[in-house]
Design a protein around this motif. Sequence first.
Motif, short mmCIF file in Angstrom:
data_model
loop_
_atom_site.label_atom_id
_atom_site.label_comp_id
_atom_site.label_asym_id
_atom_site.label_seq_id
_atom_site.Cartn_x
_atom_site.Cartn_y
_atom_site.Cartn_z
N ALA A 39 0.81 -1.21 0.00
CA ALA A 39 0.00 0.00 0.00
C ALA A 39 0.85 1.26 0.00
N ILE A 40 1.96 1.24 0.74
CA ILE A 40 2.79 2.45 0.83
C ILE A 40 3.98 2.41 -0.12
N GLY A 41 4.14 1.29 -0.84
CA GLY A 41 5.14 1.22 -1.89
C GLY A 41 6.58 1.14 -1.42
N ILE A 42 6.82 0.43 -0.32
CA ILE A 42 8.21 0.23 0.12
C ILE A 42 8.42 -1.25 0.42
N ALA A 43 9.67 -1.67 0.44
CA ALA A 43 10.03 -3.04 0.73
C ALA A 43 10.04 -3.27 2.24
N PRO A 44 9.90 -4.53 2.67
CA PRO A 44 9.90 -4.82 4.11
C PRO A 44 11.08 -4.23 4.88
N PRO A 45 12.33 -4.28 4.38
CA PRO A 45 13.43 -3.68 5.15
C PRO A 45 13.23 -2.18 5.39
N SER A 46 12.70 -1.49 4.37
CA SER A 46 12.44 -0.06 4.53
C SER A 46 11.30 0.19 5.50
N PHE A 47 10.32 -0.71 5.48
CA PHE A 47 9.21 -0.59 6.42
C PHE A 47 9.72 -0.69 7.86
N TYR A 48 10.55 -1.70 8.11
CA TYR A 48 11.06 -1.88 9.48
C TYR A 48 11.99 -0.74 9.88
N ALA A 49 12.72 -0.20 8.92
CA ALA A 49 13.59 0.94 9.23
C ALA A 49 12.76 2.17 9.61
N ALA A 50 11.61 2.32 8.97
CA ALA A 50 10.76 3.49 9.22
C ALA A 50 9.87 3.33 10.44
N PHE A 51 9.32 2.12 10.64
CA PHE A 51 8.29 1.93 11.67
C PHE A 51 8.65 0.89 12.73
N HIS A 52 9.71 0.14 12.52
CA HIS A 52 10.22 -0.84 13.49
C HIS A 52 9.42 -2.14 13.56
N SER A 53 8.11 -2.05 13.55
CA SER A 53 7.28 -3.26 13.64
C SER A 53 5.87 -2.94 13.17
N LYS A 54 5.11 -3.98 12.88
CA LYS A 54 3.71 -3.79 12.52
C LYS A 54 2.95 -3.16 13.68
N GLU A 55 3.25 -3.60 14.89
CA GLU A 55 2.58 -3.07 16.08
C GLU A 55 2.83 -1.58 16.25
N ALA A 56 4.09 -1.17 16.09
CA ALA A 56 4.42 0.26 16.21
C ALA A 56 3.77 1.06 15.09
N ALA A 57 3.72 0.49 13.89
CA ALA A 57 3.08 1.17 12.77
C ALA A 57 1.59 1.34 13.04
N PHE A 58 0.98 0.32 13.63
CA PHE A 58 -0.44 0.39 13.95
C PHE A 58 -0.71 1.51 14.96
N CYS A 59 0.10 1.57 16.01
CA CYS A 59 -0.10 2.61 17.03
C CYS A 59 0.07 4.00 16.43
N GLU A 60 1.03 4.14 15.53
CA GLU A 60 1.24 5.44 14.89
C GLU A 60 0.07 5.77 13.96
N ALA A 61 -0.45 4.75 13.28
CA ALA A 61 -1.60 4.97 12.40
C ALA A 61 -2.84 5.34 13.22
N VAL A 62 -2.98 4.75 14.40
CA VAL A 62 -4.09 5.09 15.29
C VAL A 62 -3.98 6.55 15.73
#
Length: 200
Positions: A39-62
């Motif tokens: 959806a955001i157009g980045i690879a998993p390593p870039s995702f983890y570099a930006a948000f650290h984890s799915k859980e952290a990304a969820f909290c930030e999205a909330v």
Amino acid sequence: MAQRGRPRRFDRDIALQVMMEVFWARGYEGAQLVDLTAAIGIAPPSFYAAFHSKEAAFCEAVDHYIATVGAKPRQALDSGATLRDGVEGMLRASIDVALSARPGGCLLILGVVNCLPENETARGYLRAARDKTRELIRARLERARTAGELPSRFDTLQCAAFLHGVTQMISFHARDGANRAELEALIAPALRALSFNVQA
């Protein structure tokens, strides 16, 4: 030799908006890493570099949801000329939010449905956000009581819990496919709580 163009800059705000929409539609459990990265157009390593984890990304999205979409009911509650106007505005704004995305409902209420141990942090984050919403409703009721709009013995704690429950009902009914007229039919009964919630 032609120079390569610069890679597109990662825009965190846009990424949060998009991830919010994914979590809103699929829930925390249903949104997989592949859904988020696609959806955001980045690879998993870039995702983890930006948000650290799915859980952290969820909290930030909330947090992004609370500051944008979720702010509308709160703003309506606070901007009403009277308490009744504010509560009605909050409920109507809650309906607007619940019907604004598919499959419907509110991210704060339906974002985590299953109570699996591994989802406890995400679930707790939503629960804390809901608790804050209920306290904001109570604070508005307290101000109205101080201003004389409510009787001095009016039970603001109970009424805030009830009105917050109505917003949750709106969310669940919207997820079940209720239309605007069906959801708006909940407003008048809810407003009666402002007249009859007085302890003996």
